[in-house]
Scaffold this active site. Sequence first.
Site, PDB file in Angstrom:
ATOM      1  CD1 TRP A  52      -0.922   0.785   3.460  1.00  0.00           C
ATOM      2  CD2 TRP A  52      -0.294  -1.342   3.213  1.00  0.00           C
ATOM      3  NE1 TRP A  52      -0.547   0.292   4.690  1.00  0.00           N
ATOM      4  CE2 TRP A  52      -0.168  -0.987   4.574  1.00  0.00           C
ATOM      5  CE3 TRP A  52       0.070  -2.636   2.832  1.00  0.00           C
ATOM      6  CZ2 TRP A  52       0.301  -1.873   5.547  1.00  0.00           C
ATOM      7  CZ3 TRP A  52       0.531  -3.519   3.797  1.00  0.00           C
ATOM      8  CH2 TRP A  52       0.639  -3.135   5.130  1.00  0.00           C
ATOM      9  CG  ASP A  53       0.663   4.286   3.070  1.00  0.00           C
ATOM     10  OD1 ASP A  53      -0.424   3.890   2.620  1.00  0.00           O
ATOM     11  OD2 ASP A  53       0.760   4.929   4.124  1.00  0.00           O
ATOM     12  CB  ALA A 139       3.663   5.896   5.794  1.00  0.00           C
ATOM     13  NE  ARG A 209      -1.331   7.254  10.430  1.00  0.00           N
ATOM     14  CZ  ARG A 209      -2.458   7.183  11.121  1.00  0.00           C
ATOM     15  NH1 ARG A 209      -2.449   6.994  12.416  1.00  0.00           N
ATOM     16  NH2 ARG A 209      -3.628   7.312  10.500  1.00  0.00           N
ATOM     17  CG  ASP A 210       1.754   8.876   7.805  1.00  0.00           C
ATOM     18  OD1 ASP A 210       2.180   7.784   8.210  1.00  0.00           O
ATOM     19  OD2 ASP A 210       0.569   9.071   7.476  1.00  0.00           O
ATOM     20  CD  GLU A 294      -4.344   8.241   7.037  1.00  0.00           C
ATOM     21  OE1 GLU A 294      -3.994   7.454   7.918  1.00  0.00           O
ATOM     22  OE2 GLU A 294      -4.955   7.893   6.020  1.00  0.00           O
TER      23      GLU A 294
HETATM   24  C1  FRU Z   1      -2.119   5.653   5.021  1.00  0.00           C
HETATM   25  C2  FRU Z   1      -1.751   5.110   6.378  1.00  0.00           C
HETATM   26  C3  FRU Z   1      -0.630   5.912   6.981  1.00  0.00           C
HETATM   27  C4  FRU Z   1      -0.007   4.941   7.943  1.00  0.00           C
HETATM   28  C5  FRU Z   1      -0.222   3.610   7.243  1.00  0.00           C
HETATM   29  C6  FRU Z   1      -0.581   2.475   8.136  1.00  0.00           C
HETATM   30  O1  FRU Z   1      -2.598   4.690   4.148  1.00  0.00           O
HETATM   31  O2  FRU Z   1      -2.880   5.095   7.220  1.00  0.00           O
HETATM   32  O3  FRU Z   1      -1.045   7.099   7.592  1.00  0.00           O
HETATM   33  O4  FRU Z   1       1.334   5.250   8.157  1.00  0.00           O
HETATM   34  O5  FRU Z   1      -1.248   3.791   6.304  1.00  0.00           O
HETATM   35  O6  FRU Z   1      -0.742   1.288   7.432  1.00  0.00           O
END
Ligand code: FRU
Length: 424
Positions: A52-53, A139, A209-210, A294
């Site tokens: 994903w990310d 992420a 986060r992120d 996010e």
């Molecule tokens: C976005 C997210 C990020 C996080 C990750 C967790 O898709 O929610 O904010 O770091 O996925 O899986």
Amino acid sequence: MKTTTEKFGATPHQPSLWTRADALKVRADDPTTTQPLVSADFPVLNNDVFIWDTMPLRDLDGNVTSVDGWSVIFTLTADRHPNDPQYLDEDGNYDILRDWNDRHGRAKMYYWFSRTGKNWEFGGRVMAEGVSPTAREWAGTPILLNDRGEVDLYYTAVTPGATIVKVRGRVVTTEHGVSMVGFEKVKPLFEADGNMYQTEAQNAFWGFRDPWPFRDPNDGKLYMLFEGNVAGERGSHTVGEAEIGDVPPGYEDVGNSRFQTACVGIAVARDADGDDWEMLPPLLTAVGVNDQTERPHFVFQDGKYYLFTISHTFTYADGVTGPDGVYGFVADSLFGPYVPLNGSGLVLGNPSSQPFQTYSHYVMPNGLVTSFIDSVPTDETGTQIRVGGTEAPTVGMKIKGQQTFVVAEYDYGYIPPMLDVTLK
Ligand code: FRU
């Protein structure tokens, strides 16, 4: 609890507000801000893992960078469990949706490489098992530091807690591929403080986060964006006139929107290496509007700061809504004031007929927007779906002043380099 303006009154800058009035302007399915339909017959990057990310390797100025002609991306990744009894339904069939929905708990950082900026080859895990201090590797951003191939990977160490961390390693290339070496010592940088940014003790559903570090094109200093929520006990926030904005008669009722308190955080480095950080008040708050902003990131263009962040339908507050996708804001200087792009903030949303087709959009300085496929309906009613866990088609977008326009669609996971670094 005070309103956003009162709370940050004596701080160096005032957070800009994404107001309920701004969000009322969101129009789903406007073709200029809607991602083209993703077909259910999409190819899957790798059938052993969900991804994903997606985090392209880049420099501190935001340029997507290849090394010795190899493009590199990092992805949040989790194994698929088609044969695990835990993920079989009553009929013994693989319940891929349940496996997919559980992925966040076992997310790990992986990397991939390519000569063409697509058709990514599997690299492997960035850190060996046991290196990262918590269960989840969430992420962040891989930064190529120099032509010796040194890479700082900023990411979020989650469960227990949520700590912004970094780990240093090196990218090594051969004519056959790319490997990541080092990445053995994780350094904690900071956590939510409870004063500006909400802590787990204040709200079990907090977000922190992120990390997205960058060099400010104007003052040359090292900063970092991240996702947060505005500090304060859950339920104590006030949605006042400033958060509501200029709404038409009949739109003053905010319902339970005090529970939605997202913000885009910013920190400044005290040293050149980015080992010592000071959190500053948020750049942007969405109190009363949305609970998650996010993966915030910038595009620096035409002397302006284009701030992008991803958000969901389900995280909107009572009385406002919008599609899953990427939202954006623009300012003439780093600390704002920020104005929502396209009036509402919506930049690229999913079409209402396929509300979960993509997510985690990342806008690159060349106007290309990468994202991953979440799930796509396979029948008219939308009850049957195909789970993605793979790269979505890249979208081309033009950014003009305070507006954005979808102008092109490219191949799945197309992330071309903007510059190449020859390693010494
Ligand atoms: C976005 C997210 C990020 C996080 C990750 C967790 O898709 O929610 O904010 O770091 O996925 O899986």
